[in-house]
Design a protein around this motif. Structure first.
Motif, PDB file in Angstrom:
ATOM      1  N   GLU A 172       0.900  -1.023   0.000  1.00 16.60           N
ATOM      2  CA  GLU A 172       0.035   0.071   0.009  1.00 16.60           C
ATOM      3  C   GLU A 172       0.937   1.268   0.006  1.00 16.60           C
ATOM      4  O   GLU A 172       0.396   2.198  -0.532  1.00 16.60           O
ATOM      5  N   LEU A 173       2.070   1.205   0.791  1.00 16.38           N
ATOM      6  CA  LEU A 173       2.935   2.161   0.767  1.00 16.38           C
ATOM      7  C   LEU A 173       3.749   2.368  -0.394  1.00 16.38           C
ATOM      8  O   LEU A 173       4.178   3.610  -0.896  1.00 16.38           O
ATOM      9  N   LEU A 174       4.241   1.286  -0.865  1.00 17.04           N
ATOM     10  CA  LEU A 174       5.063   1.189  -2.127  1.00 17.04           C
ATOM     11  C   LEU A 174       4.469   1.751  -3.257  1.00 17.04           C
ATOM     12  O   LEU A 174       4.896   2.632  -3.885  1.00 17.04           O
ATOM     13  N   LEU A 175       3.084   1.367  -3.375  1.00 17.64           N
ATOM     14  CA  LEU A 175       2.330   2.027  -4.576  1.00 17.64           C
ATOM     15  C   LEU A 175       1.440   3.298  -4.170  1.00 17.64           C
ATOM     16  O   LEU A 175       0.746   3.658  -5.126  1.00 17.64           O
ATOM     17  N   LYS A 176       1.840   3.685  -2.921  1.00 15.41           N
ATOM     18  CA  LYS A 176       0.868   4.981  -2.688  1.00 15.41           C
ATOM     19  C   LYS A 176      -0.667   4.559  -2.880  1.00 15.41           C
ATOM     20  O   LYS A 176      -1.234   5.431  -3.492  1.00 15.41           O
ATOM     21  N   ASN A 177      -1.198   3.541  -2.566  1.00 16.32           N
ATOM     22  CA  ASN A 177      -2.732   3.119  -2.913  1.00 16.32           C
ATOM     23  C   ASN A 177      -3.223   2.642  -1.555  1.00 16.32           C
ATOM     24  O   ASN A 177      -3.120   1.445  -1.156  1.00 16.32           O
ATOM     25  N   PHE A 178      -3.842   3.372  -0.834  1.00 12.90           N
ATOM     26  CA  PHE A 178      -4.567   3.119   0.325  1.00 12.90           C
ATOM     27  C   PHE A 178      -6.106   3.104   0.067  1.00 12.90           C
ATOM     28  O   PHE A 178      -6.860   4.011   0.026  1.00 12.90           O
ATOM     29  N   THR A 179      -6.518   1.897  -0.165  1.00 14.24           N
ATOM     30  CA  THR A 179      -7.669   1.516  -0.458  1.00 14.24           C
ATOM     31  C   THR A 179      -8.475   0.507   0.459  1.00 14.24           C
ATOM     32  O   THR A 179      -9.788   0.274   0.365  1.00 14.24           O
ATOM     33  N   SER A 180      -7.836   0.091   1.307  1.00 16.96           N
ATOM     34  CA  SER A 180      -8.310  -0.671   2.605  1.00 16.96           C
ATOM     35  C   SER A 180      -8.826   0.024   3.753  1.00 16.96           C
ATOM     36  O   SER A 180      -9.163   1.416   3.596  1.00 16.96           O
ATOM     37  N   SER A 181      -9.370  -0.707   4.584  1.00 20.40           N
ATOM     38  CA  SER A 181      -9.963  -0.223   5.950  1.00 20.40           C
ATOM     39  C   SER A 181      -9.000   0.922   6.571  1.00 20.40           C
ATOM     40  O   SER A 181      -7.819   0.594   6.337  1.00 20.40           O
ATOM     41  N   TYR A 182      -9.391   1.653   7.600  1.00 18.25           N
ATOM     42  CA  TYR A 182      -8.620   2.474   8.375  1.00 18.25           C
ATOM     43  C   TYR A 182      -7.775   1.444   9.232  1.00 18.25           C
ATOM     44  O   TYR A 182      -6.336   1.558   9.325  1.00 18.25           O
ATOM     45  N   SER A 183      -8.097   0.588   9.634  1.00 17.69           N
ATOM     46  CA  SER A 183      -7.208  -0.488  10.460  1.00 17.69           C
ATOM     47  C   SER A 183      -6.272  -1.231   9.882  1.00 17.69           C
ATOM     48  O   SER A 183      -5.248  -1.337  10.339  1.00 17.69           O
ATOM     49  N   ALA A 184      -6.642  -1.655   8.313  1.00 17.50           N
ATOM     50  CA  ALA A 184      -5.770  -2.155   7.848  1.00 17.50           C
ATOM     51  C   ALA A 184      -4.415  -1.509   7.198  1.00 17.50           C
ATOM     52  O   ALA A 184      -3.479  -1.734   7.072  1.00 17.50           O
ATOM     53  N   SER A 185      -5.109  -0.063   6.946  1.00 18.33           N
ATOM     54  CA  SER A 185      -4.143   0.866   6.404  1.00 18.33           C
ATOM     55  C   SER A 185      -2.974   1.407   7.468  1.00 18.33           C
ATOM     56  O   SER A 185      -2.092   1.696   7.255  1.00 18.33           O
ATOM     57  N   ARG A 186      -3.502   1.578   8.613  1.00 18.09           N
ATOM     58  CA  ARG A 186      -2.763   1.814   9.815  1.00 18.09           C
ATOM     59  C   ARG A 186      -1.958   0.628  10.095  1.00 18.09           C
ATOM     60  O   ARG A 186      -0.638   0.774  10.410  1.00 18.09           O
ATOM     61  N   GLY A 187      -2.459  -0.300  10.210  1.00 17.43           N
ATOM     62  CA  GLY A 187      -1.423  -1.776  10.332  1.00 17.43           C
ATOM     63  C   GLY A 187      -0.415  -1.660   9.381  1.00 17.43           C
ATOM     64  O   GLY A 187       1.028  -1.865   9.689  1.00 17.43           O
ATOM     65  N   ALA A 188      -0.524  -1.446   8.113  1.00 12.51           N
ATOM     66  CA  ALA A 188       0.556  -1.330   6.970  1.00 12.51           C
ATOM     67  C   ALA A 188       1.529  -0.249   7.391  1.00 12.51           C
ATOM     68  O   ALA A 188       2.836  -0.552   7.296  1.00 12.51           O
ATOM     69  N   LEU A 189       1.078   1.100   7.800  1.00 15.53           N
ATOM     70  CA  LEU A 189       1.834   1.967   8.255  1.00 15.53           C
ATOM     71  C   LEU A 189       2.573   1.861   9.439  1.00 15.53           C
ATOM     72  O   LEU A 189       3.855   2.099   9.463  1.00 15.53           O
ATOM     73  N   LEU A 190       2.124   0.923  10.441  1.00 20.13           N
ATOM     74  CA  LEU A 190       2.737   0.723  11.574  1.00 20.13           C
ATOM     75  C   LEU A 190       4.016  -0.342  11.431  1.00 20.13           C
ATOM     76  O   LEU A 190       4.960  -0.191  11.895  1.00 20.13           O
ATOM     77  N   GLU A 191       3.719  -1.146  10.602  1.00 23.36           N
ATOM     78  CA  GLU A 191       4.911  -2.150  10.012  1.00 23.36           C
ATOM     79  C   GLU A 191       5.639  -1.447   9.335  1.00 23.36           C
ATOM     80  O   GLU A 191       7.281  -1.650   9.479  1.00 23.36           O
ATOM     81  N   ALA A 192       5.685  -0.477   8.407  1.00 26.80           N
ATOM     82  CA  ALA A 192       6.455   0.249   7.657  1.00 26.80           C
ATOM     83  C   ALA A 192       7.443   1.119   8.675  1.00 26.80           C
ATOM     84  O   ALA A 192       8.567   1.056   8.581  1.00 26.80           O
TER      85      ALA A 192
END
Length: 530
Positions: free
Chosen positions: A372-392
């Protein structure tokens, strides 16, 4: 022992014993990992011939080729460029800023005295760091040098920085930072045939195994310069003072490794193949969009040649007679006995996006960047997008700590030593007591904040962490806005005083800054609405 082995044992007991011993050893080899990843019998693993060498064979002999391919990917593959710049922007941003944090207890200072000392040092450091004079080439300030060093570290595998002393007019500090590209650290020509491995890829190792010096080429080894190259031997530390003469930024993968590997090395093949596939799909879509009409005739009239209806400025290669070009909406007449076979390329390919996304997930996993961050494409839910950002951000913070520890902190300590030696900074015991030197040199390096997907939720969470003592206002201010709480506090005091003097607030009414606007008093709410 089978029948055949028994017959062999009767004829030759020694040979029979060897056969029995070998059979027993094979049983041992096929135990544990021998039945799984190290199996030599499973058909799925028979063709897997993986050699294992030292860091010298596996890494050092391949870094030059990896470095060239990594730079080629950065310059020509958008996904590779985006990956490196995403790391650069989140780890460094506009630069890691100094936040002096001295050990005032060991230095027998009060908190007020410590605050005054830290403020003075940060002011002195800003004088040097925000000037182009800190760069030996006078092109970048210290924060821009951080960006350049980090990006070069990612793309090339490592980067070097010299710390020369160069006096300049108008700058009280003589410390300079000179970045050296990875290619210039190489083995001198006269040492290339030396097989004792004392110098490998420009890094010299002592008999004890410690890195003692670096060999720097005067000219880039791959440049077109006709001058004979010369090398300078730079000791890693000064013999008398122990001062670091050169800084080496790299990420180690294996013990006894001397040079770094580009971060794109594990995914080079995937990135290159994906780039080729993307270019092929793009060209197919362009050709499909150039719908062309062909007209067949029964006469001997000569038809128009391919490309005859295309304007000269639109021709790609008019000098190549063998090339055929298509134009938008062109019409071609075919001669006698000429036919056209219709074809449907089926572009755009409906499976293209799904396939690319699947490959990007694997590339992102290897680079520790969620797709999501690699492609700058945040189309998932808030929880999923936040989880991806936290991992990054786990990876971003790790690399930020590396950058601070290996680049910013050593340079800051050298700056501090010069300021104290010149009397611009007062720090008794700095040069005589190692613990005092460590106490004065303690610092934090703050970078860009993580950002918020939902600012209201993030602020409410920060407020609860502060109220429960899990963190401080200073830390939360840095994490949320990359700001300075004490500067914000001083400015808020002046703002509220100006509002009261301007009649915008009721005299004697104070705003409780610990409460959110939703929990404020009725007068405060009416004031905000006004």
């Amino acid at each position: 022992m089978n029948v055949f082995d028994r017959m062999v044992a009767v004829i030759s007991p020694q040979t029979g014993l060897k056969r029995a011993s070998a059979r027993k050893q094979l049983q041992v080899l096929n135990q544990g990992y021998g039945n799984h990843g190290a199996s030599t019998k499973k058909k799925s693993l028979l063709g897997w011939l993986a050699g294992s060498g030292s860091a010298l064979e596996d890494i050092e002999y391949n870094v030059d080729k990896l470095r060239g391919r990594s730079r080629d990917l950065y310059m020509g593959v958008p996904l590779a460029t985006g990956a490196l710049k995403t790391m650069r922007t989140n780890v460094i941003g506009s630069g890691l800023k100094l936040n002096a944090q001295i050990d005032y207890e060991y230095l027998n200072l009060t908190t007020d005295q410590a605050d005054l000392w830290e403020t003075q040092v940060e002011r002195e450091f800003s004088l040097w760091a925000e000037s182009l004079h800190c760069d030996a080439q006078r092109m970048n300030n210290f924060y821009e040098l951080q960006q350049l060093a980090f990006l070069s570290w990612l793309a090339s595998g490592d980067v070097f920085a010299l710390l020369p002393v160069i006096p300049r007019v108008g700058m009280p500090y003589d410390l300079r930072v000179k970045l050296i590209e990875a290619d210039r650290i190489c083995t001198p020509n006269k040492q290339l045939l030396n097989l004792d491995h004392k110098i490998v890829n420009g890094v010299e190792v002592s008999p004890l195994g410690e890195i003692s010096a670096y060999h720097i080429a005067k000219n880039h080894p791959h440049s077109l310069s006709v001058q004979n190259n010369e090398w300078s031997r730079i000791p890693k530390f000064g013999a008398k003072t122990g001062r670091p003469n050169i800084i080496h930024l790299m990420e180690s993968e294996r013990p006894e490794q001397r040079r770094g590997v580009p971060i794109l090395a594990p995914v080079m093949e995937s990135l290159k193949q994906l780039s080729r596939y993307t270019e092929a799909e793009l060209m197919a879509a362009v050709i499909s969009g150039m719908y062309t009409v062909f007209v067949t005739t029964e006469t001997n009239q000569k038809g128009d040649e391919f490309g005859s209806g295309i304007a000269d400025q639109d021709l790609i290669d008019e000098e190549d007679d063998t090339s055929l070009e298509l134009g938008n909406g062109s019409v071609h007449f075919l001669g006698e006995n000429e036919k056209i076979q219709e074809s449907n390329p089926g572009r755009p390919n409906v499976a293209f996006d799904g396939f690319v996304t699947s490959i990007c997930r694997q590339i992102g996993a290897a680079l520790e960047i969620p797709y999501e961050l690699l492609l700058k494409n945040f189309t998932s839910s808030y929880s999923a997008s936040r989880g991806a950002l936290l991992e990054a951000w786990k990876m971003f913070r790790m690399r930020r700590d590396w950058m601070a520890n290996d680049f910013c902190q050593p340079i800051y300590e050298e700056f501090l030593a010069e300021g104290i030696a010149k009397g611009r900074i007062y720090a008794p015991g700095f040069f005589t007591d190692p613990l005092a030197r460590k106490a004065y040199s303690n610092a934090e390096w703050n970078g860009p904040s993580q950002g918020q997907l939902d600012p209201l939720k993030e602020v409410n969470a920060a407020e609860k962490r502060v109220n429960n003592g899990f963190t401080t206002r200073t830390r939360e201010t840095i994490e949320l806005t990359s700001g300075d709480f004490f500067k914000n506090h001083a400015l808020r005091v002046r703002e509220e005083k100006a509002r009261r003097e301007g009649g915008l607030t009721t005299e004697g009414t104070s705003i409780n800054l610990d409460k959110s606007s939703e929990k404020g008093s009725k007068d405060e709410k009416e004031e905000v609405e006004e």
